[in-house]
Design a protein around this motif. Structure first.
Motif, mmCIF file in Angstrom:
data_model
loop_
_atom_site.group_PDB
_atom_site.id
_atom_site.type_symbol
_atom_site.label_atom_id
_atom_site.label_comp_id
_atom_site.label_asym_id
_atom_site.label_seq_id
_atom_site.Cartn_x
_atom_site.Cartn_y
_atom_site.Cartn_z
ATOM 1 N N ARG A 27 32.306 49.136 42.776
ATOM 2 C CA ARG A 27 30.917 50.069 42.363
ATOM 3 C C ARG A 27 31.132 50.351 41.148
ATOM 4 N N TRP A 76 34.074 41.298 49.804
ATOM 5 C CA TRP A 76 34.332 42.432 48.874
ATOM 6 C C TRP A 76 35.634 42.473 48.318
ATOM 7 N N ARG A 129 35.655 42.461 44.043
ATOM 8 C CA ARG A 129 36.402 43.587 43.457
ATOM 9 C C ARG A 129 37.166 42.968 42.100
ATOM 10 N N PHE A 157 40.774 52.580 39.085
ATOM 11 C CA PHE A 157 39.971 52.814 40.084
ATOM 12 C C PHE A 157 39.888 51.420 41.222
ATOM 13 N N ARG A 158 39.907 50.260 40.293
ATOM 14 C CA ARG A 158 39.915 49.191 41.569
ATOM 15 C C ARG A 158 38.835 49.292 42.447
ATOM 16 N N ASP A 159 37.642 49.667 42.041
ATOM 17 C CA ASP A 159 36.375 49.904 42.900
ATOM 18 C C ASP A 159 35.398 49.130 42.384
#
Length: 204
Positions: free
Chosen positions: A44, A92, A96, A40-42
């Motif tokens: 969140r 960001w 991450r 996903f490398r997100d």
């Protein structure tokens, strides 16, 4: 000298659900969590998984201090990553990368806190069993893997000791003062381990 804890956390005897869970399932869980954050490398998703790992550790009656111990040992790496990406890319991206790293480190920490060397050895041997048809001895693979896992904390401790010694001599900025004791200590550890294996007839 004060005794240091292991890099990913020392084994803590207990009766929580993570201690009772088979080590193989815990190893699979670590692999799945690591795969999820890499796919996903997100940030969140990683944040949710960090919260989930912390919740699992607390629900298994592990002290929060021990759960977070691996994070305290990589704080400098985290700071360097954040500083680099804030300057070169953006905050960001920094979050991450850091959140991905924290998921993997915290999950591996839970595995080490709730699994003995013998349990890890058994799992690695089972995983290597299919390789027997190729002439590979699963018990040797298991031993090698277990030695590798337990060597990482020792090397991490050596790094910390070398840094403390350099700082005490006012040489905290000297790369040589930090690396030479680390390399010599690692070589000595490898030599001592090899002799111990030879004494038990496992040196071939």
């Amino acid at each position: 000298m004060k005794k240091r804890q292991q890099f990913l956390g020392r084994y803590l005897p207990g009766s929580g659900w993570l201690h009772r869970l088979p080590t193989g399932w815990k190893l699979i869980g670590v692999a799945v969590l690591s795969l999820l954050v890499l796919v996903f490398r997100d940030p969140r998703v990683s944040t949710v998984l960090i919260a989930a790992v912390l919740a699992m550790g607390l629900s298994a009656r592990l002290p929060i201090r021990e759960i977070l111990a691996p994070v305290r040992r990589i704080w400098l790496i985290v700071v360097i990553i954040i500083a680099f990406h804030v300057v070169i890319t953006d905050a960001w991206t920094a979050y991450r990368i850091v959140s991905t790293l924290l998921v993997c480190v915290l999950a591996a920490g839970l595995l080490m806190l709730t699994s003995t060397v013998g349990q890890l050895l058994g799992v690695f041997e089972k995983l290597a069993t299919p390789m027997r048809i190729l002439g590979v001895r699963p018990e040797r693979v298991g031993l090698t893997a277990a030695l590798m896992v337990r060597s990482l904390p020792f090397i991490a401790d050596l790094s910390g000791i070398a840094a403390d010694s350099a700082r005490a001599r006012g040489l905290e900025r000297s790369v040589r003062a930090r690396t030479v004791p680390l390399v010599l200590g690692a070589v000595k550890y490898a030599t001592d381990t090899g002799r111990a294996l030879d004494a038990r007839g496992l040196g071939d």
